[in-house]
Design an enzyme around this catalytic site. Structure first.
Site, PDB file in Angstrom:
ATOM      1  CD  GLU A  32       0.150   6.910   5.903  1.00  0.00           C
ATOM      2  OE1 GLU A  32       1.282   6.883   6.399  1.00  0.00           O
ATOM      3  OE2 GLU A  32      -0.433   5.886   5.480  1.00  0.00           O
ATOM      4  CG  ASP A  55      -1.797   1.218   1.313  1.00  0.00           C
ATOM      5  OD1 ASP A  55      -2.396   1.576   0.286  1.00  0.00           O
ATOM      6  OD2 ASP A  55      -1.887   1.860   2.384  1.00  0.00           O
ATOM      7  CB  SER A  56       0.235   4.793  -0.632  1.00  0.00           C
ATOM      8  OG  SER A  56      -0.923   4.904   0.169  1.00  0.00           O
ATOM      9  CG  HIS A  95      -4.861   4.994   4.241  1.00  0.00           C
ATOM     10  ND1 HIS A  95      -4.302   4.480   3.097  1.00  0.00           N
ATOM     11  CD2 HIS A  95      -3.830   5.526   4.959  1.00  0.00           C
ATOM     12  CE1 HIS A  95      -2.982   4.695   3.120  1.00  0.00           C
ATOM     13  NE2 HIS A  95      -2.684   5.324   4.240  1.00  0.00           N
ATOM     14  CB  CYS A 151      -9.284   4.608   0.351  1.00  0.00           C
ATOM     15  SG  CYS A 151      -7.640   5.029   0.980  1.00  0.00           S
ATOM     16  CB  CYS A 198      -2.994   0.431  -2.522  1.00  0.00           C
ATOM     17  SG  CYS A 198      -3.004   2.149  -3.073  1.00  0.00           S
TER      18      CYS A 198
HETATM   19  N1  DGL Z   1      -4.760   2.919   0.849  1.00  0.00           N
HETATM   20  C1  DGL Z   1      -4.702   3.586  -0.428  1.00  0.00           C
HETATM   21  C2  DGL Z   1      -5.978   3.253  -1.215  1.00  0.00           C
HETATM   22  O1  DGL Z   1      -6.565   2.245  -0.954  1.00  0.00           O
HETATM   23  C3  DGL Z   1      -4.414   5.009  -0.156  1.00  0.00           C
HETATM   24  C4  DGL Z   1      -4.241   5.862  -1.331  1.00  0.00           C
HETATM   25  C5  DGL Z   1      -3.340   7.046  -1.201  1.00  0.00           C
HETATM   26  O2  DGL Z   1      -2.178   6.869  -0.879  1.00  0.00           O
HETATM   27  O3  DGL Z   1      -3.823   8.136  -1.524  1.00  0.00           O
HETATM   28  O4  DGL Z   1      -6.426   3.926  -2.091  1.00  0.00           O
END
Ligand code: DGL
Length: 271
Positions: free
Chosen positions: A151, A10-11, A187, A185, A73
């Site tokens: 974050e 993931d990011s 997150h 998402c 992600c």
């Molecule tokens: N968890 C990522 C997603 O599902 C986050 C995206 C991001 O970094 O903007 O989209």
């Protein structure tokens, strides 16, 4: 007896929502997690940049000899082309189809909301998947400030900043009559208390990270018989990630975090 090594990326922190569920569903699996904390967020970038980042993340996981890759992600999963993911040497999973399926089996009135990053919304991935599954009315909103808030640890129930931003973002969705909301998402499940509070008790929330974990557990028939280990890599210094991740995963799930130079990995290509 199978020892399955699952690679998850993931990011940043979001993919931990899949990890938490994978640990519960497949306690013997060995998990390798990559969080691209030096380049988060992905969701406000162009699809070519996101694609490049996602392919580097996959390259890193393949170098760790994973047996399957989960793009935990939604943003990465929304821009990676099916021909590319089909060319990977190991099975590939994302969060979009599992979350859409869960939403369609949850909704009673056929009105489904999706909140996501801007890139996910622009790709149309969830809407396409939902409308492939049936005649659903889909209401989509991009909620880009959630990722930086999460974050930075603004995740506790009652957090004033996150609650007031959620109230603003979700106002229209609240009046649309949806009974099901996809947290599109990975997150967002970290702030599901806040989103649930704002949307009220009549809207069911779909955790995309958890649904992806369930789809992997269904794929691995017979379970995993490894060490049940978790190894975490981040592209920025791991300290802050480690402390928020430990809080989210709980004391019982200890892990080591290590920094990795992701720019050193060429985007994976089958050619
Ligand atoms: N968890 C990522 C997603 O599902 C986050 C995206 C991001 O970094 O903007 O989209």
């Amino acid at each position: 007896m199978r020892n399955v090594k699952i690679g998850v990326f993931d990011s940043g922190l979001g993919g931990l929502t899949s990890v938490k569920n994978l640990i519960e569903l497949l306690p013997g699996a060995d998990l390798i997690y990559f969080g691209d904390t030096a380049r988060v967020p992905y969701g406000s970038r162009s699809s070519s940049t996101i694609m490049k980042y996602a392919k580097q993340d996959i390259s890193f996981l393949l170098e760790k000899n994973v047996d399957l890759v989960l793009a935990a992600c939604a943003t990465a999963g929304s821009v990676l082309e099916p021909a590319y993911t089909a060319s990977l040497p190991v099975p590939y999973f994302d969060v979009i189809r599992p979350a859409a399926k869960a939403a369609t089996s949850t909704t009673q009135n056929g009105k489904i909301g999706v909140i996501s990053t801007e890139a996910t919304l622009a790709s149309g991935s969830f809407k396409r998947e939902l409308q492939y599954l049936g005649d659903y009315e889909v209401f989509q909103v991009a909620t880009p400030l959630f990722v930086p808030l999460i974050e930075n640890g603004y995740i506790r129930r009652g957090n004033i900043a996150t609650t007031s931003i959620a109230e603003d973002y979700l106002r229209q969705l609240k009046s649309s009559g949806i009974d099901t909301l996809i947290l599109g998402c990975t997150h967002y499940p970290l702030i599901s208390d806040i989103i649930g509070y704002v949307m009220g008790p009549n809207v069911n929330l779909i955790d995309s990270g958890a649904e992806a974990a369930k789809s992997i557990a269904n794929h691995i028939v017979g379970g995993c018989f490894g060490n049940g280990s978790l190894r975490v890599y981040t592209s920025d210094l791991p300290m802050r990630f480690h402390s928020i991740a430990s809080m989210f995963l709980g004391d019982e799930n200890n892990f080591i975090s290590e920094q990795v130079d992701i720019e050193g990995f060429p985007p994976y290509s089958a050619e």
